[in-house]
Enzyme design. Structure first.
Site, PDB file in Angstrom:
ATOM      1  N   HIS A 389      22.050  28.419  30.622  1.00  0.00           N
ATOM      2  CA  HIS A 389      20.831  27.699  30.244  1.00  0.00           C
ATOM      3  C   HIS A 389      20.828  27.402  28.749  1.00  0.00           C
ATOM      4  O   HIS A 389      19.988  27.892  27.992  1.00  0.00           O
ATOM      5  CB  HIS A 389      19.597  28.503  30.649  1.00  0.00           C
ATOM      6  CG  HIS A 389      19.384  28.566  32.127  1.00  0.00           C
ATOM      7  ND1 HIS A 389      19.761  29.656  32.890  1.00  0.00           N
ATOM      8  CD2 HIS A 389      18.851  27.665  32.994  1.00  0.00           C
ATOM      9  CE1 HIS A 389      19.461  29.434  34.164  1.00  0.00           C
ATOM     10  NE2 HIS A 389      18.912  28.230  34.254  1.00  0.00           N
ATOM     11  N   HIS A 393      23.540  22.403  29.420  1.00  0.00           N
ATOM     12  CA  HIS A 393      22.841  22.229  30.700  1.00  0.00           C
ATOM     13  C   HIS A 393      21.722  21.208  30.544  1.00  0.00           C
ATOM     14  O   HIS A 393      21.540  20.336  31.413  1.00  0.00           O
ATOM     15  CB  HIS A 393      22.282  23.568  31.171  1.00  0.00           C
ATOM     16  CG  HIS A 393      21.321  23.459  32.313  1.00  0.00           C
ATOM     17  ND1 HIS A 393      21.682  23.008  33.566  1.00  0.00           N
ATOM     18  CD2 HIS A 393      19.985  23.728  32.389  1.00  0.00           C
ATOM     19  CE1 HIS A 393      20.634  23.014  34.365  1.00  0.00           C
ATOM     20  NE2 HIS A 393      19.595  23.431  33.677  1.00  0.00           N
ATOM     21  N   HIS A 429      13.229  21.088  29.415  1.00  0.00           N
ATOM     22  CA  HIS A 429      12.893  21.898  30.588  1.00  0.00           C
ATOM     23  C   HIS A 429      13.422  23.328  30.524  1.00  0.00           C
ATOM     24  O   HIS A 429      12.944  24.189  31.268  1.00  0.00           O
ATOM     25  CB  HIS A 429      13.381  21.206  31.862  1.00  0.00           C
ATOM     26  CG  HIS A 429      14.793  21.520  32.232  1.00  0.00           C
ATOM     27  ND1 HIS A 429      15.878  20.931  31.616  1.00  0.00           N
ATOM     28  CD2 HIS A 429      15.310  22.363  33.159  1.00  0.00           C
ATOM     29  CE1 HIS A 429      16.994  21.393  32.145  1.00  0.00           C
ATOM     30  NE2 HIS A 429      16.682  22.260  33.082  1.00  0.00           N
ATOM     31  N   PHE A 601      24.416  28.786  48.608  1.00  0.00           N
ATOM     32  CA  PHE A 601      23.539  27.943  47.799  1.00  0.00           C
ATOM     33  C   PHE A 601      23.559  26.497  48.289  1.00  0.00           C
ATOM     34  O   PHE A 601      22.517  25.845  48.390  1.00  0.00           O
ATOM     35  CB  PHE A 601      23.971  28.016  46.331  1.00  0.00           C
ATOM     36  CG  PHE A 601      23.199  27.123  45.416  1.00  0.00           C
ATOM     37  CD1 PHE A 601      21.878  27.411  45.095  1.00  0.00           C
ATOM     38  CD2 PHE A 601      23.773  25.988  44.868  1.00  0.00           C
ATOM     39  CE1 PHE A 601      21.150  26.586  44.251  1.00  0.00           C
ATOM     40  CE2 PHE A 601      23.063  25.155  44.026  1.00  0.00           C
ATOM     41  CZ  PHE A 601      21.748  25.462  43.715  1.00  0.00           C
TER      42      PHE A 601
END
Length: 686
Positions: A389, A393, A429, A601
């Site tokens: 993160h 990303h 985000h 996933f």
């Protein structure tokens, strides 16, 4: 009559909303409870084809082509010249499909053409162990062999609409039987000379029985509908119930399967683990609001406009960077290479490129030096020591959303202000992400968890930091927006970033799938997007897709992202081990299976989301689905042999809600009654 687990097959045939003699034959239920539905038209997205200069609100020329079936019958649904307002929709009570003259500029979302059979997700399985769908012939993974060539309706509300349409067709067919003239008078329908062949007496009785069964099922669904429960929540609860059953089976296969099941359940099903009550902060602890107010100052110096680099970053490899950024409009940009060539400033380089590509600096009068100041400050608040993160990303999500917004089905749908909001939401985000999950922050009584009351902790923090940075020196990129535009943009950004909370995934997926399927079974099959709720729902889904786009990227990129997310998970697991906490699912480096986690996933999270998105923008996302399937097969082929999981106390247990538990009890009772009836029938008569 229990029909909640039924998947409704949806045939794309020629039918328009016309009188009851439209030539639609009644459709009979097939084996296994699957019902064939007929489609009434093509799903359309009316465009906003012309823009106002800097206002960010589009002038809508909604010329829409309505394509029926395979013969290409068209309806030009005109041009409604009006601006879209986020609060009130179109002015003057006009709809996007008000009939006017003019050329057709709309894009039709065509029915899927299954040239190649593709694996379907678990959403197309039955949600009842006592009512299997035709494809649920074994308890293997739902993604193993579920293939079909028809479009299936699986959301409850769309199923109700499809059933009611079948009832209407059946009544129309009965009206054309013997004595049809009398029935037509009763139905208020004038007789027509050209009718379908009248049903025989036996087929008429069968049709009546099928119609009653359809009505019974619809009534059952409507009677259990709660007044405060949305139609999207109906689908969400169904999908959660189905996923719980899939994960329960997966958890029984092996120890690694149990870990994958636990991770998916705790991350994507909005289930909060039981934790101790947080302790109040001590005098030595910093005040919680310091997490927002004490932001790091940017070390960059303001540059004159003429001195601003081509891509906003100082680099001696500008030509190589320019060559790499030529793929900004293509799916699969190598963000890792961009980071290398931009001096580890991929977010600044990508956003600067996207803003120039979309001419947003001119549209919203954003000074180039102000944009650069904000981007460098924003990127400075992403942690370079966090494996996944980080700003790479964020850059990847921005570029992915940029490509999705430019897909032919959506390229003229959203206003400039909505596009700006979506790109900004992607940019911020994950800003200031600490490299741990929301649940970790809650379990450790962190200040952020206290500040945001354990609700979407990180997502709220990302929003607060992203907007707070606008207050920095020469950082307010929205300073030339009107007050109304600024408030509208802030509202949209908040809604989009909060939707990136992975615990909201199933609700977001259910809402999107309900929207798409409901429009398919309605008479026009047109997705208007003429109100804020529908428009933001599509934008939220777009950002969510961009955030979960790694499995749909070329394999070399996907593998790098997988290695990074697993490294971040393992770092959290090490911290939990050192603190004496239970290690979170998939965070134990000694037992987690990278390959199995990615297959799980894709099967339970990525594929259901992307196939729903592909329905919305068909046929634009078909290559992404192919890539997704290829990547799954690659990881599937590398899963090491895992010992069977013992039924010990460490096995993850899936909790059912009260409603789900009641349904389980009903199914068990039905099963017991069936068994008792079978036993009694086998007893010898005396």
């Amino acid at each position: 009559m229990r029909r909640s687990g039924t998947a409704l097959s949806f045939l794309w045939t020629e039918r328009v909303r016309e009188p009851v003699d439209s030539g639609v034959a009644p459709v009979s239920p097939l084996g296994g409870g699957v019902i064939l539905r007929r489609f009434s038209g093509t799903l359309l997205l009316p465009p906003l084809s012309s823009r106002l200069g800097s206002s960010g609100e589009a002038e809508s020329a909604a010329h829409v082509v309505f394509t029926i079936g395979t013969q290409g019958t068209q309806r030009n649904l005109g041009s409604a010249q009006s601006s879209f307002d986020l609060e009130n929709g179109l002015p003057g009570g006009k709809g996007l499909l008000d009939a006017q003259s003019g050329p057709s500029l709309g894009r039709a979302l065509q029915p899927p053409v299954h040239h190649v059979q593709r694996r379907e997700s678990f959403l197309y399985r039955s949600d009842s162990d006592h009512e299997p769908s035709p494809k649920a012939v074994s308890r293997t993974s739902s993604a193993a062999s579920d293939l079909h060539g028809e479009d299936m309706i699986v959301t409850p509300f769309a199923q109700v609409l499809a059933s009611l349409r079948t009832v209407r067709n059946n009544v129309a067919a009965l009206a054309h039987g013997p004595g049809s003239a009398t029935r037509q008078v009763l139905l208020g329908t004038p007789p027509h000379s050209s009718q379908q062949a009248a049903p025989t007496e036996d087929s008429g009785l069968q049709l009546v029985q099928e119609t009653l069964e359809e009505l019974d099922w619809c009534l059952e669904q409507l009677e259990t509908l709660q007044t405060r429960r949305s139609v999207g929540e109906m689908a969400s609860n169904k999908f959660k119930r189905m996923l719980n059953r899939e994960l329960s089976y997966l958890s029984e296969t092996s120890r690694s399967g149990n870990q994958v099941s636990e991770y998916i359940s705790q991350t994507f099903l909005d289930q909060q683990a039981e934790v101790e009550l947080p302790q109040p902060p001590t005098e030595d602890d910093p005040w919680p609001m310091a997490q927002i107010t004490e932001l790091r100052r940017s070390s960059h110096t303001s540059l004159p406009t003429a001195a601003i680099p081509r891509f906003g970053v100082q680099t001696d490899q500008e030509e190589q960077l320019a060559k790499e950024l030529e793929d900004t409009n293509k799916w699969g940009l190598d963000v890792f290479k961009v980071a290398e060539l931009s001096g580890n400033r991929p977010l600044t380089a990508v956003i600067f490129s996207v803003f120039q590509e979309r001419d947003l600096l001119k549209t919203f009068q954003i000074p180039a030096d102000t944009l650069l100041a904000y981007l460098l400050t924003l990127e400075g608040h992403y942690h370079s020591d966090v494996a996944y993160h980080n700003s790479m990303h964020a850059a990847d999500v921005v570029q992915s959303a940029h490509v999705l917004l430019g897909t032919p089905a959506l390229e003229a749908v959203f206003t400039d202000l909505e596009v700006l909001a979506a790109i900004f939401a992607c940019a911020i985000h994950d800003v200031d992400h600490p490299g741990v999950s929301n649940q970790f922050l809650i379990n450790t009584n962190s200040e952020l968890a206290l500040m945001y009351n354990d609700s979407s902790v990180l997502e709220n923090h990302h929003l607060a930091v992203g907007f707070k940075l606008l207050q920095g020196e020469n950082c307010d990129i929205f300073r030339n927006l009107s007050t109304k535009q600024r408030l509208s943009l802030r509202r949209m950004v908040i809604d989009m970033v909060l939707a990136t909370d992975m615990s909201k995934h199933m609700s977001l997926l259910a809402d999107l799938k309900t929207m798409v399927e409901t429009k398919k079974v309605t008479s026009l099959g047109v997705l208007l997007l003429d109100n804020y709720s529908d428009r933001i729902q599509v934008l939220q889904s777009l950002v969510h897709c961009a955030d979960l786009s790694n499995p749909a990227k070329p394999l070399p990129l996907y593998r790098q992202w997988t290695e990074r997310i697993m490294a971040e998970f393992f770092q959290q697991g090490d911290r939990e081990r050192e603190s004496g906490l239970d290690i979170s699912p998939m965070c134990d480096k000694h037992t987690a299976s990278m390959e199995k986690s990615q297959v799980g996933f894709i099967d339970y999270i990525a594929q259901p989301l992307w196939e729903t998105w592909a329905d919305l923008v068909h046929p634009d996302a078909q290559e992404l689905l192919d890539t997704l399937e290829d990547n799954r097969e690659w990881y599937q082929s590398r899963i090491p042999c895992s010992p069977p999981h013992t039924m010990g106390s460490d096995r993850f247990k899936f909790e059912l809600t009260l409603e789900e538990a009641e349904e389980e009890e009903e199914e068990e009772d039905e099963g017991q009654c069936t068994a008792l009836n079978r036993e009694s029938s086998e007893l010898p008569s005396t």
